[in-house]
Design a protein around this motif. Structure first.
Motif, PDB file in Angstrom:
ATOM      1  N   LEU A 156      42.380  34.419  31.070  1.00 49.87           N
ATOM      2  CA  LEU A 156      41.655  35.148  32.341  1.00 49.87           C
ATOM      3  C   LEU A 156      41.191  34.287  33.404  1.00 49.87           C
ATOM      4  CD1 LEU A 156      40.044  38.388  30.769  1.00 49.87           C
ATOM      5  CD2 LEU A 156      42.714  38.105  31.886  1.00 49.87           C
ATOM      6  N   TYR A 157      40.425  33.133  32.983  1.00 54.34           N
ATOM      7  CA  TYR A 157      39.837  32.427  33.859  1.00 54.34           C
ATOM      8  C   TYR A 157      40.947  31.486  34.608  1.00 54.34           C
ATOM      9  CZ  TYR A 157      36.909  28.666  35.874  1.00 54.34           C
ATOM     10  OH  TYR A 157      36.272  27.801  36.637  1.00 54.34           O
ATOM     11  N   ALA A 158      42.100  31.117  34.003  1.00 51.99           N
ATOM     12  CA  ALA A 158      43.047  30.566  34.655  1.00 51.99           C
ATOM     13  C   ALA A 158      43.880  31.677  35.568  1.00 51.99           C
ATOM     14  CB  ALA A 158      44.162  29.780  33.809  1.00 51.99           C
ATOM     15  N   LEU A 159      43.803  32.683  35.153  1.00 54.29           N
ATOM     16  CA  LEU A 159      44.751  33.622  35.865  1.00 54.29           C
ATOM     17  C   LEU A 159      44.003  34.108  37.221  1.00 54.29           C
ATOM     18  CD1 LEU A 159      46.800  36.196  36.142  1.00 54.29           C
ATOM     19  CD2 LEU A 159      45.129  37.376  35.192  1.00 54.29           C
ATOM     20  N   LEU A 160      42.587  34.295  37.172  1.00 51.61           N
ATOM     21  CA  LEU A 160      41.762  34.746  38.447  1.00 51.61           C
ATOM     22  C   LEU A 160      41.618  33.432  39.315  1.00 51.61           C
ATOM     23  CD1 LEU A 160      39.422  37.075  36.679  1.00 51.61           C
ATOM     24  CD2 LEU A 160      41.448  37.753  38.222  1.00 51.61           C
ATOM     25  N   THR A 161      41.604  32.326  38.954  1.00 53.54           N
ATOM     26  CA  THR A 161      41.171  31.171  39.535  1.00 53.54           C
ATOM     27  C   THR A 161      42.359  30.271  39.934  1.00 53.54           C
ATOM     28  OG1 THR A 161      40.528  29.851  37.606  1.00 53.54           O
ATOM     29  CG2 THR A 161      38.853  31.174  38.659  1.00 53.54           C
ATOM     30  N   ARG A 162      43.500  30.223  39.251  1.00 47.90           N
ATOM     31  CA  ARG A 162      44.405  29.412  39.521  1.00 47.90           C
ATOM     32  C   ARG A 162      45.636  30.040  40.027  1.00 47.90           C
ATOM     33  NH1 ARG A 162      41.549  24.787  40.038  1.00 47.90           N
ATOM     34  NH2 ARG A 162      40.191  24.486  38.036  1.00 47.90           N
ATOM     35  N   ALA A 163      46.214  31.079  39.666  1.00 49.31           N
ATOM     36  CA  ALA A 163      47.353  31.881  39.731  1.00 49.31           C
ATOM     37  C   ALA A 163      47.457  32.403  41.245  1.00 49.31           C
ATOM     38  CB  ALA A 163      47.698  32.672  38.444  1.00 49.31           C
ATOM     39  N   ARG A 164      48.330  32.639  41.710  1.00 49.44           N
ATOM     40  CA  ARG A 164      48.577  33.273  43.078  1.00 49.44           C
ATOM     41  C   ARG A 164      48.252  34.928  42.793  1.00 49.44           C
ATOM     42  NH1 ARG A 164      50.941  32.516  47.958  1.00 49.44           N
ATOM     43  NH2 ARG A 164      51.535  34.248  48.968  1.00 49.44           N
ATOM     44  N   ILE A 165      48.665  35.361  41.481  1.00 52.53           N
ATOM     45  CA  ILE A 165      48.464  36.736  41.651  1.00 52.53           C
ATOM     46  C   ILE A 165      47.106  37.177  41.407  1.00 52.53           C
ATOM     47  CG2 ILE A 165      49.044  36.843  39.147  1.00 52.53           C
ATOM     48  CD1 ILE A 165      49.914  39.650  41.150  1.00 52.53           C
ATOM     49  N   GLY A 166      46.334  36.233  40.565  1.00 45.89           N
ATOM     50  CA  GLY A 166      44.734  36.485  40.436  1.00 45.89           C
ATOM     51  C   GLY A 166      44.232  36.527  41.514  1.00 45.89           C
ATOM     52  N   ALA A 167      44.608  35.611  42.556  1.00 46.98           N
ATOM     53  CA  ALA A 167      44.029  35.620  43.871  1.00 46.98           C
ATOM     54  C   ALA A 167      44.178  37.131  44.466  1.00 46.98           C
ATOM     55  CB  ALA A 167      44.455  34.398  44.723  1.00 46.98           C
ATOM     56  N   ALA A 168      45.388  37.317  44.230  1.00 47.70           N
ATOM     57  CA  ALA A 168      45.609  38.907  44.927  1.00 47.70           C
ATOM     58  C   ALA A 168      44.927  39.857  44.448  1.00 47.70           C
ATOM     59  CB  ALA A 168      47.195  39.058  44.886  1.00 47.70           C
ATOM     60  N   MET A 169      44.692  39.932  43.231  1.00 48.72           N
ATOM     61  CA  MET A 169      43.882  40.946  42.449  1.00 48.72           C
ATOM     62  C   MET A 169      42.213  40.728  43.020  1.00 48.72           C
ATOM     63  SD  MET A 169      44.683  40.451  38.411  1.00 48.72           S
ATOM     64  CE  MET A 169      46.400  40.970  37.799  1.00 48.72           C
ATOM     65  N   ARG A 170      41.799  39.726  43.071  1.00 48.95           N
ATOM     66  CA  ARG A 170      40.447  39.666  43.749  1.00 48.95           C
ATOM     67  C   ARG A 170      40.436  39.947  45.333  1.00 48.95           C
ATOM     68  NH1 ARG A 170      38.948  34.843  44.044  1.00 48.95           N
ATOM     69  NH2 ARG A 170      40.776  33.443  43.181  1.00 48.95           N
ATOM     70  N   ALA A 171      41.596  39.729  46.108  1.00 53.50           N
ATOM     71  CA  ALA A 171      41.510  40.126  47.560  1.00 53.50           C
ATOM     72  C   ALA A 171      41.970  41.446  47.629  1.00 53.50           C
ATOM     73  CB  ALA A 171      42.683  39.332  47.979  1.00 53.50           C
ATOM     74  N   SER A 172      42.661  42.281  46.528  1.00 50.85           N
ATOM     75  CA  SER A 172      42.696  43.599  46.794  1.00 50.85           C
ATOM     76  C   SER A 172      41.356  44.251  46.842  1.00 50.85           C
ATOM     77  CB  SER A 172      43.784  44.271  45.760  1.00 50.85           C
ATOM     78  OG  SER A 172      42.885  43.938  44.518  1.00 50.85           O
ATOM     79  N   VAL A 173      40.386  43.688  46.280  1.00 50.64           N
ATOM     80  CA  VAL A 173      39.077  44.620  46.160  1.00 50.64           C
ATOM     81  C   VAL A 173      38.393  44.304  47.527  1.00 50.64           C
ATOM     82  CG1 VAL A 173      36.671  44.644  45.198  1.00 50.64           C
ATOM     83  CG2 VAL A 173      38.808  44.230  43.872  1.00 50.64           C
ATOM     84  N   ASP A 174      38.364  43.008  48.201  1.00 51.98           N
ATOM     85  CA  ASP A 174      37.626  42.803  49.309  1.00 51.98           C
ATOM     86  C   ASP A 174      38.441  43.532  50.623  1.00 51.98           C
ATOM     87  OD1 ASP A 174      36.046  41.246  48.094  1.00 51.98           O
ATOM     88  OD2 ASP A 174      37.306  39.513  48.235  1.00 51.98           O
ATOM     89  N   ASN A 175      39.788  43.441  50.617  1.00 54.74           N
ATOM     90  CA  ASN A 175      40.374  44.165  51.825  1.00 54.74           C
ATOM     91  C   ASN A 175      41.809  43.948  51.400  1.00 54.74           C
ATOM     92  OD1 ASN A 175      41.382  44.785  54.471  1.00 54.74           O
ATOM     93  ND2 ASN A 175      39.687  43.660  55.454  1.00 54.74           N
TER      94      ASN A 175
END
Length: 626
Positions: A156-175
């Protein structure tokens, strides 16, 4: 040192199971800002499904786990996100909590309907085979739990910090709108995060089932430990969540090994997850006020004092007339509906006007019942004492939670309910060594209330009196302050309103009304036990209050009668089983976004009918002008 090593290994293994569950919870919240109260219920249903595939269908354990964790759980998570959660983006935290609690009740009802209650022993993976680490024996199942926790945390740490889809997951919350401009499909991103969270809940449920057993409520409430670990990580940090899970597992293990086996300390061992959660909440940094658009909630019409008195007199008169036509058992059931209605009324100022969610309202009902039983008096002063004691406890609960808001405040009420259940209600301090108490029935000078008919009328009159008080509160200045605090906390703070002490008074008022209802409930049943006020009973109560309409006295009456009918339906139609709770969950998910509930639609229907059948006494204005 021999015992210390054994308990350390046991604590690390248990903490690893908590870490798996908490990681899924953190992933879901960090990518959607929705705290999934039903996380443990998802793991419970998937654990039952895994048992079905292995024991009943004869599949190999590895294949069953692969199908459940890799297929069934992700599909359930994606379906829940698509049907329920996608429309909650930007909704108040109270609304999201109610909807996820509805999902929890719905899943418990579905499990009870598909797998009726019976003993289902579950063997750990690889049986009892294992190896020794010094003097401690570690099974291969324990090793699988630790390995799963490490792999999940790293993945999960690699998914949220290294992968593009993880960045998209976190970005979907902000905007979400900005993310769409970059070409991302936000619906798929959200569904993927919920699918992974459900898969982790399923994995945790399967791994922890050999430890706690295959039980509807034990597996569902076991995720309280995951809540505590997730709060340590502030619902964002996976490393700190992992640390919190291990610390909780070690604390539980050392408590089992080193605390003396006394009654009080035995309850303390069981309450360690709740204590850990409460401490983590209080030590968390205070959330800042959000400044933005002021968006109020349209409420149902508030009747005038004269109209409310007329309707109240009609209700008491109807109850008196019904008492003559009903049997003894039916009188008791109807009186119970009015008492439950008073409990629902305690949620109207707190949740309907103030916007705060309490997940443990039944605990204050128990405090009121125990107070009347311990006083042993049938005087109305006993009911007033029950309300006063419950109000004092409610204020004390709100005091340490003054710095909490929204989700954290709701979780603090959950922790308080668990503490009361494990430390007070389950001990001889509250209900004695027999586990039950006799409660005297209310007595008024010159009136005989020993019969069921008289007690029904008194219960109806008590509901009307409390309802009139709630309506008077709504029309007062304090009621307007509560609505303003619900709609715009930042605006209230700008105007200089002291929201903290307003919150304390509100919690005390709500708890006092619930304690008053507890005294009436004890007098109606004349015997109460700790099982009458368990935490799981507070959840259907909250849901029915929201479904019926938590912003009105009429909704409280409807919700109280519905709560009274639930066990009646279950006893009259045993084949329904958990379908009753399944229907409650479905209704709460459907109406959770509308706090005015069913009664608002009934009011609209009544206004439409009255407008449609109103005679045209005056000509239209256009005709007059012509």
């Amino acid at each position: 040192m021999t015992g210390f090593l054994a308990f350390t290994v046991l604590g690390l293994v248990t903490g690893a199971g908590y870490a798996v569950a908490a990681s899924g919870l953190v992933l879901t919240y960090s990518t959607s800002r929705i705290f999934n109260v039903a996380h443990g219920a998802i793991g419970m249903v998937m654990a039952f499904l895994c048992w079905e595939l292995t024991v009943q269908r004869g599949l190999p354990a590895w294949l069953a786990v692969l199908l459940v964790v890799g297929v069934a759980a992700p599909l359930l998570g994606a379906l829940a996100e698509r049907v329920m959660m996608r429309h909650l983006a930007g909704a108040p935290e109270g609304t999201t909590l109610v909807v996820t609690v509805g999902l929890l009740i719905m899943l418990i009802g579905a499990a009870q309907a598909v797998w009726p209650a019976t003993a289902r022993p579950v063997e750990p993976f690889f049986g009892q085979r294992g190896f020794r680490v010094g003097t401690a024996f570690v099974t291969f199942h324990d090793l699988v739990m630790v390995a799963a926790a490490i792999i999940v945390a790293g993945g999960l740490y690699a998914l949220l910090t290294r992968a593009r889809i993880g960045a998209a997951m976190r970005a979907s919350v902000d905007n979400r709108d900005l993310l769409r401009l970059y070409g991302a499909r936000t619906s798929i991103v959200s569904a993927l995060s919920w699918a992974i969270g459900a898969a982790l809940a399923a994995l945790a449920g399967i791994l922890l089932t050999p430890v706690v057993g295959l039980s509807y409520f034990d597996l569902t409430l076991l995720v309280i430990s995951a809540y505590a670990a997730a709060v340590v990580g502030r619902l964002r940090s996976l490393p700190w969540t992992f640390v919190g899970a291990l610390l909780l597992g070690l604390a539980q293990s050392y408590a089992v090994g080193y605390l003396p086996p006394t009654e009080v300390l035995s309850g303390l061992r069981a309450a360690i997850p709740a204590l850990f959660l409460f401490a983590a909440l209080l030590l968390s940094p205070q959330a800042t006020l959000r400044v933005g658009q002021i968006k109020g909630i349209a409420g149902v019409p508030v009747p005038t004092a004269r109209r409310a008195l007329i309707v109240g007199a009609v209700v008491v008169g109807a109850a008196a007339a019904a008492s003559l036509a009903l049997s003894t058992a039916q009188n008791d059931q109807l009186a119970l509906g009015f008492v439950y209605g008073i409990v629902m009324l305690s949620l109207v100022p707190l949740t309907g006007y103030g916007g705060f969610v309490s997940l443990t309202q039944l605990t204050f009902v128990g405090i009121g019942a125990v107070t009347v039983a311990r006083l042993g008096t049938a005087s109305p002063l006993g009911l007033l004492a029950a309300a006063a004691v419950a109000a004092l406890v409610g204020a004390l609960v709100a005091l340490p939670a003054l710095r909490l808001r929204g989700l954290y405040l709701a979780l603090s009420t959950l922790a308080f309910g668990l503490l009361m259940d494990k430390l007070v209600f389950q001990s001889s301090l509250a209900f004695g060594f027999n586990g039950s108490l006799s409660v005297p029935r209310l007595a008024l000078p010159g009136l005989d209330l020993g019969g069921e008919r008289a007690y029904l009328v008194v219960s109806a009159a008590a509901f009307v009196a409390v309802g009139l008080g709630v309506l008077a509160l709504r029309r007062s200045r304090y009621g307007r302050i509560l609505l303003a605090m619900r709609d715009s906390p930042a605006g209230c703070a700008t105007l200089g309103l002291n929201m903290r002490w307003t919150r304390v008074r509100l919690f005390a008022l709500s708890a006092g009304i619930a304690g008053f209802a507890g005294g009436l409930l004890g007098g109606l049943r004349q015997t109460v036990a700790a099982t009458d006020f368990q935490l799981m009973g507070s959840l259907p109560l909250l849901l029915l209050a929201v479904v019926a309409g938590v912003t009105s006295v009429s909704g409280a009456a409807l919700g109280g009668m519905a709560l009274m009918l639930l066990p009646v339906l279950a006893s009259e139609f045993p084949a329904l089983g958990g379908l009753v709770y399944l229907c409650v969950g479905v209704a709460s998910v459907g109406l959770g976004r509308d706090p005015n509930g069913v009664v608002s639609h009934l009011f609209k229907l009544g206004r439409w009918r009255s407008a449609g059948f109103r005679p045209a006494l005056d000509p239209p204005r256009a005709a007059v002008r012509s």
